[in-house]
Design a protein around this motif. Structure first.
Motif, short mmCIF file in Angstrom:
data_model
loop_
_atom_site.label_atom_id
_atom_site.label_comp_id
_atom_site.label_asym_id
_atom_site.label_seq_id
_atom_site.Cartn_x
_atom_site.Cartn_y
_atom_site.Cartn_z
N ILE A 173 30.10 37.86 40.80
CA ILE A 173 30.90 38.31 41.51
C ILE A 173 31.06 39.56 40.46
CG2 ILE A 173 33.27 38.32 40.15
CD1 ILE A 173 34.17 37.47 42.78
N SER A 174 31.36 40.74 41.22
CA SER A 174 31.19 42.58 40.73
C SER A 174 32.76 42.42 40.53
CB SER A 174 30.89 43.24 41.55
OG SER A 174 31.17 43.13 42.84
N CYS A 175 33.02 43.25 39.19
CA CYS A 175 34.37 44.16 38.97
C CYS A 175 33.77 45.61 38.53
CB CYS A 175 34.84 43.43 37.69
SG CYS A 175 34.64 41.79 38.32
N GLY A 176 34.77 46.40 38.28
CA GLY A 176 34.45 47.53 37.71
C GLY A 176 35.66 48.54 37.59
N ILE A 177 35.68 49.05 37.25
CA ILE A 177 37.24 50.32 36.72
C ILE A 177 36.57 51.17 38.22
CG2 ILE A 177 38.29 52.11 34.65
CD1 ILE A 177 36.23 50.51 33.50
N TYR A 178 37.56 51.37 38.58
CA TYR A 178 37.48 52.55 39.80
C TYR A 178 38.99 52.98 39.78
CZ TYR A 178 38.22 54.19 44.76
OH TYR A 178 38.64 54.60 46.17
N ASN A 179 38.99 54.56 39.85
CA ASN A 179 40.16 55.47 39.62
C ASN A 179 40.46 54.68 38.06
OD1 ASN A 179 39.08 57.22 41.69
ND2 ASN A 179 41.13 55.82 43.15
N GLY A 180 40.59 54.77 36.93
CA GLY A 180 41.26 53.78 35.86
C GLY A 180 41.40 52.80 36.02
N THR A 181 41.42 51.81 36.92
CA THR A 181 41.78 50.65 36.96
C THR A 181 40.90 48.97 36.87
OG1 THR A 181 43.77 51.27 38.29
CG2 THR A 181 43.35 48.70 38.52
N PRO A 182 41.11 48.42 36.57
CA PRO A 182 39.85 47.65 36.66
C PRO A 182 40.00 46.93 37.86
CG PRO A 182 40.53 47.77 34.09
CD PRO A 182 41.26 48.35 35.08
N VAL A 183 39.09 46.15 38.17
CA VAL A 183 39.24 45.76 39.88
C VAL A 183 38.16 44.94 39.87
CG1 VAL A 183 40.31 48.01 40.97
CG2 VAL A 183 37.86 47.28 41.26
N LEU A 184 38.46 43.49 40.65
CA LEU A 184 37.51 42.95 41.14
C LEU A 184 36.68 43.26 42.84
CD1 LEU A 184 36.45 39.47 40.59
CD2 LEU A 184 38.93 38.86 41.60
N ASP A 185 35.99 41.76 42.46
CA ASP A 185 34.71 42.17 43.96
C ASP A 185 34.70 43.60 44.72
OD1 ASP A 185 33.22 40.64 46.17
OD2 ASP A 185 34.87 40.29 46.85
#
Length: 239
Positions: A164-176
């Protein structure tokens, strides 16, 4: 707020349809939201020349995207005469992920090739491919077992594997991450893990500012949660 309105730890809806190919020994259509991948496993009674005499088999993978898997038509790589570096990198990742949980000696001198064809792309095509490839591989091995090609108690599959992918989007860690998030993320990462919690591979990239160890651990926590859910889905409709 995520474009999809999902909470930070919420993955996209995942659906899995098995046995979608009449001819393949194992197959499934896996959907991570609007990312759809057809995974087919093909058994061959042969092995690569460099494996001869080693009394073990081989599992490999190929990956590709259909021309209109994306918003604009892509040129078929066959017409260009070569695969892109991205395609080669992804299919090698899929192959490594599958071999991490296969007993190649128990497989015998055979090769299983799992083809992952992206029908529609909206981010996370490699993680959907790995997750679906395991299902196609499992069903291929069960096809062999039902025909007494391997012993009924042969533990060819040592574990599950999903990604699965994860990332930091607009300063927040998010899933998928879907495409909108992935294209605008400050950090994006892919996690490949086994059912026992082993790490097969972590790919992480900062698109702007470097990410911290604390942020990496936050992404790891999200990945464990998401992969745990995927592992359950992989077995939900097991025959």
């Amino acid at each position: 707020m995520r474009p999809s309105k999902r909470t930070p730890d919420q993955k996209r809806e995942v659906t899995i349809t098995r046995n979608v190919s009449k001819h393949a020994e194992g197959s499934c259509l896996i959907k991570f939201g609007d990312t759809h991948v057809l995974c087919t496993a093909s058994l061959e009674e042969r092995i690569p020349p460099w494996l001869r005499g080693q009394n073990r088999g081989w599992v490999t993978a190929e990956y590709g995207m259909l021309p209109r898997a994306t918003g604009d038509r892509m040129r078929r790589e066959a017409s260009a005469g070569k695969q892109s570096g991205r395609t080669q990198e992804i299919q090698r990742l899929i192959g490594r992920s599958l071999r991490a949980i296969v007993d190649l000696e128990a497989l015998g001198e055979r090769q299983i090739t799992v083809d992952c064809d992206v029908i529609q792309a909206d981010g996370g095509t490699r993680t959907a491919s790995i997750t679906g490839a395991w299902i196609a591989l499992r069903d291929c091995i069960e096809w062999m077992r039902s025909r007494s090609m391997v012993a009924k108690d042969a533990a060819i599959l040592k574990d599950q594997v999903a990604a699965i992918s994860c990332g930091i989007y607009n300063g927040t860690p998010v899933l998928d991450l879907d495409y909108l998030e992935d294209s605008d993320a400050e950090t994006d990462a892919n996690f490949v893990m086994t059912g026992k919690g082993g790490i097969v591979e972590i790919q992480g990239t900062a698109e702007g500012e470097p990410f911290s160890e604390e942020e990496l651990m936050a992404l790891m926590g999200l990945a464990k949660k998401g992969i745990g859910e995927l592992l359950t889905l992989q077995l939900a409709d097991e025959a």
